[in-house]
Motif scaffolding. Structure first.
Motif, PDB file in Angstrom:
ATOM      1  N   LEU A  37       0.813  -1.217   0.000  1.00 13.65           N
ATOM      2  CA  LEU A  37       0.000   0.000   0.000  1.00 13.65           C
ATOM      3  C   LEU A  37       0.845   1.265   0.000  1.00 13.65           C
ATOM      4  O   LEU A  37       0.373   2.328  -0.431  1.00 13.65           O
ATOM      5  CB  LEU A  37      -0.957  -0.010   1.190  1.00 13.65           C
ATOM      6  CG  LEU A  37      -2.060  -1.072   1.159  1.00 13.65           C
ATOM      7  CD1 LEU A  37      -2.967  -0.945   2.382  1.00 13.65           C
ATOM      8  CD2 LEU A  37      -2.887  -0.980  -0.116  1.00 13.65           C
ATOM      9  N   ASP A  62      -9.170   3.816  -3.939  1.00 14.54           N
ATOM     10  CA  ASP A  62      -9.278   3.640  -2.490  1.00 14.54           C
ATOM     11  C   ASP A  62     -10.717   3.383  -2.068  1.00 14.54           C
ATOM     12  O   ASP A  62     -10.976   2.643  -1.114  1.00 14.54           O
ATOM     13  CB  ASP A  62      -8.710   4.860  -1.770  1.00 14.54           C
ATOM     14  CG  ASP A  62      -7.195   4.943  -1.869  1.00 14.54           C
ATOM     15  OD1 ASP A  62      -6.529   4.292  -1.059  1.00 14.54           O
ATOM     16  OD2 ASP A  62      -6.688   5.639  -2.764  1.00 14.54           O
ATOM     17  N   HIS A  65     -12.249  -0.209  -1.395  1.00 14.69           N
ATOM     18  CA  HIS A  65     -11.756  -1.076  -0.324  1.00 14.69           C
ATOM     19  C   HIS A  65     -12.309  -0.635   1.023  1.00 14.69           C
ATOM     20  O   HIS A  65     -13.131   0.275   1.112  1.00 14.69           O
ATOM     21  CB  HIS A  65     -10.234  -1.108  -0.354  1.00 14.69           C
ATOM     22  CG  HIS A  65      -9.709  -1.700  -1.626  1.00 14.69           C
ATOM     23  ND1 HIS A  65      -9.644  -3.061  -1.838  1.00 14.69           N
ATOM     24  CD2 HIS A  65      -9.271  -1.113  -2.768  1.00 14.69           C
ATOM     25  CE1 HIS A  65      -9.191  -3.290  -3.053  1.00 14.69           C
ATOM     26  NE2 HIS A  65      -8.949  -2.125  -3.635  1.00 14.69           N
ATOM     27  N   GLN A  67     -13.585   0.796   4.231  1.00 15.82           N
ATOM     28  CA  GLN A  67     -13.715   2.113   4.827  1.00 15.82           C
ATOM     29  C   GLN A  67     -14.436   1.940   6.156  1.00 15.82           C
ATOM     30  O   GLN A  67     -15.410   1.199   6.257  1.00 15.82           O
ATOM     31  CB  GLN A  67     -14.501   3.064   3.919  1.00 15.82           C
ATOM     32  CG  GLN A  67     -13.796   3.387   2.625  1.00 15.82           C
ATOM     33  CD  GLN A  67     -14.581   4.358   1.756  1.00 15.82           C
ATOM     34  OE1 GLN A  67     -15.780   4.532   1.916  1.00 15.82           O
ATOM     35  NE2 GLN A  67     -13.899   4.990   0.825  1.00 15.82           N
ATOM     36  N   THR A  78      -6.654   7.223   2.791  1.00 16.62           N
ATOM     37  CA  THR A  78      -6.179   6.139   1.940  1.00 16.62           C
ATOM     38  C   THR A  78      -6.617   4.794   2.511  1.00 16.62           C
ATOM     39  O   THR A  78      -7.023   4.686   3.681  1.00 16.62           O
ATOM     40  CB  THR A  78      -4.652   6.166   1.841  1.00 16.62           C
ATOM     41  OG1 THR A  78      -4.105   5.891   3.133  1.00 16.62           O
ATOM     42  CG2 THR A  78      -4.150   7.514   1.346  1.00 16.62           C
ATOM     43  N   THR A  79      -6.485   3.768   1.688  1.00 17.26           N
ATOM     44  CA  THR A  79      -6.805   2.417   2.154  1.00 17.26           C
ATOM     45  C   THR A  79      -5.915   2.034   3.327  1.00 17.26           C
ATOM     46  O   THR A  79      -6.386   1.415   4.291  1.00 17.26           O
ATOM     47  CB  THR A  79      -6.638   1.413   1.003  1.00 17.26           C
ATOM     48  OG1 THR A  79      -7.552   1.762  -0.049  1.00 17.26           O
ATOM     49  CG2 THR A  79      -6.933  -0.002   1.464  1.00 17.26           C
ATOM     50  N   HIS A  82      -7.346   3.513   6.453  1.00  9.38           N
ATOM     51  CA  HIS A  82      -8.547   2.801   6.896  1.00  9.38           C
ATOM     52  C   HIS A  82      -8.185   1.458   7.533  1.00  9.38           C
ATOM     53  O   HIS A  82      -8.771   1.068   8.550  1.00  9.38           O
ATOM     54  CB  HIS A  82      -9.497   2.597   5.726  1.00  9.38           C
ATOM     55  CG  HIS A  82     -10.307   3.808   5.385  1.00  9.38           C
ATOM     56  ND1 HIS A  82     -11.261   4.338   6.227  1.00  9.38           N
ATOM     57  CD2 HIS A  82     -10.293   4.611   4.295  1.00  9.38           C
ATOM     58  CE1 HIS A  82     -11.808   5.394   5.665  1.00  9.38           C
ATOM     59  NE2 HIS A  82     -11.242   5.590   4.483  1.00  9.38           N
ATOM     60  N   TYR A 118      -5.479  -8.795   2.890  1.00  8.07           N
ATOM     61  CA  TYR A 118      -4.435  -7.912   3.405  1.00  8.07           C
ATOM     62  C   TYR A 118      -3.519  -8.710   4.330  1.00  8.07           C
ATOM     63  O   TYR A 118      -4.002  -9.421   5.225  1.00  8.07           O
ATOM     64  CB  TYR A 118      -5.044  -6.753   4.199  1.00  8.07           C
ATOM     65  CG  TYR A 118      -5.954  -5.869   3.396  1.00  8.07           C
ATOM     66  CD1 TYR A 118      -5.487  -4.724   2.764  1.00  8.07           C
ATOM     67  CD2 TYR A 118      -7.304  -6.176   3.256  1.00  8.07           C
ATOM     68  CE1 TYR A 118      -6.323  -3.907   2.021  1.00  8.07           C
ATOM     69  CE2 TYR A 118      -8.151  -5.372   2.515  1.00  8.07           C
ATOM     70  CZ  TYR A 118      -7.656  -4.242   1.903  1.00  8.07           C
ATOM     71  OH  TYR A 118      -8.497  -3.438   1.164  1.00  8.07           O
ATOM     72  N   GLU A 133     -11.246  -9.345   3.106  1.00  7.51           N
ATOM     73  CA  GLU A 133     -12.299  -8.389   2.776  1.00  7.51           C
ATOM     74  C   GLU A 133     -13.213  -9.054   1.747  1.00  7.51           C
ATOM     75  O   GLU A 133     -12.854  -9.176   0.581  1.00  7.51           O
ATOM     76  CB  GLU A 133     -11.632  -7.131   2.223  1.00  7.51           C
ATOM     77  CG  GLU A 133     -12.533  -6.007   1.789  1.00  7.51           C
ATOM     78  CD  GLU A 133     -11.706  -4.891   1.158  1.00  7.51           C
ATOM     79  OE1 GLU A 133     -11.250  -4.006   1.895  1.00  7.51           O
ATOM     80  OE2 GLU A 133     -11.474  -4.928  -0.074  1.00  7.51           O
ATOM     81  N   TYR A 267     -19.361   0.340   0.449  1.00  2.00           N
ATOM     82  CA  TYR A 267     -18.710  -0.112  -0.780  1.00  2.00           C
ATOM     83  C   TYR A 267     -19.635   0.158  -1.967  1.00  2.00           C
ATOM     84  O   TYR A 267     -20.634  -0.516  -2.169  1.00  2.00           O
ATOM     85  CB  TYR A 267     -18.403  -1.604  -0.688  1.00  2.00           C
ATOM     86  CG  TYR A 267     -17.637  -2.131  -1.877  1.00  2.00           C
ATOM     87  CD1 TYR A 267     -16.256  -2.108  -1.882  1.00  2.00           C
ATOM     88  CD2 TYR A 267     -18.285  -2.642  -2.987  1.00  2.00           C
ATOM     89  CE1 TYR A 267     -15.531  -2.585  -2.958  1.00  2.00           C
ATOM     90  CE2 TYR A 267     -17.583  -3.120  -4.074  1.00  2.00           C
ATOM     91  CZ  TYR A 267     -16.205  -3.094  -4.048  1.00  2.00           C
ATOM     92  OH  TYR A 267     -15.493  -3.571  -5.114  1.00  2.00           O
TER      93      TYR A 267
END
Length: 270
Positions: A37, A62, A65, A67, A78-79, A82, A118, A133, A267
């Protein structure tokens, strides 16, 4: 053009095998991005066919993904910010450790990502946790945390309640069994489904090999896997039609709303 040190692509294969109530299996070839990232802005600057929050062949957005629920969708965070905030809510602090995400990118303006992974490292480069996710076709999203206690060597393992509407052909009160190997040269991820009696009835795997993230590879994969995100959503509906024709039990999303728990809803794509 050289890729940045940690980011790469994976040429991969997805396999699904349903064991019951009727057997059904399929596989298809895809490619996925594995991105640090912290490297995305640099990649956007160096690669002709990949951008951040800007239309391109491939665009890391961003907003696609995780939030945090309390944040407005138009937030400029940014991701990474978050994810850090999400981990803080779970009492996990990775400091300045890196975060890698295995995902699909928006392709020519269209995005659908059934799942992103992630892998979060501490400042000593040790894998600390993972976040899965999961997104459904209603654009809802739910994260599943695999903390340090789930790590065994280079694997994160967790069996947990699903409590999320993913497929109309699977009950929501089943369980996910995650087996995530920290990606390296090889990619090996497995997610099985278990019913309430503890019987495995669904197997899914994602396997692949690392390849450099370069403009040449991006263009080659764009031509080899045209409109990859559109292909993914198309295959989901095609396989759903096959299951419907096999007369598998169909579960409407509205039937068991109480089983939808801890779902993140910002999303959305435009």
């Amino acid at each position: 053009m050289k890729a940045l040190p940690n980011s790469c692509l994976y040429k991969a294969r997805v396999m699904h095998h349903r064991l019951s109530p009727k057997e059904h299996s399929f596989h298809y070839d895809i490619f996925m991005f594995y991105l640090d990232l912290d490297e995305i802005d640099g990649l956007s600057a160096r690669l002709r066919f990949m951008s951040r929050n800007r239309f391109n062949l491939f665009n890391f957005r961003d907003k696609d993904h995780l939030q945090l629920p309390r944040e407005k969708p138009e937030t400029s965070k940014t991701t990474r910010q978050h994810i850090i905030g999400y981990l803080a809510g779970q009492d996990i602090n990775i400091g300045n450790g890196r975060i890698m995400v295995l995902t699909n990118l928006c392709t020519l303006g269209y995005q659908f990502n059934p799942v992103s992974f992630y892998f979060c490292y501490d400042e000593k480069e040790r894998p600390l946790c993972a976040v899965v996710e999961v997104c459904n076709t209603f654009r809802e999203m739910k994260p599943y945390l695999l903390g340090l206690e789930t790590r065994n060597g280079d694997h994160f393992r967790l069996n947990t309640a699903k409590d999320f509407y993913v497929s109309p052909f699977i009950d929501m009160d089943t369980r996910f069994d995650f087996d995530l190997q920290v990606p390296g040269q090889k990619l090996r991820i497995r997610i099985d489904d278990f019913d309430q009696a503890g019987k495995r009835f669904f197997i899914s795997t994602l396997t692949g090999e690392s390849v450099p993230l370069t403009d040449a590879k991006l263009l080659a994969y764009f031509l080899s896997f045209p409109l990859i995100t559109l292909k993914v959503i198309g295959l989901i509906h095609w396989q759903a039609l096959k299951l419907w024709l096999k007369k598998l039990p169909f579960h409407k999303k509205a039937d068991d709303k109480h089983l939808q728990k801890d779902v993140y809803r910002p999303y959305k794509t435009k």
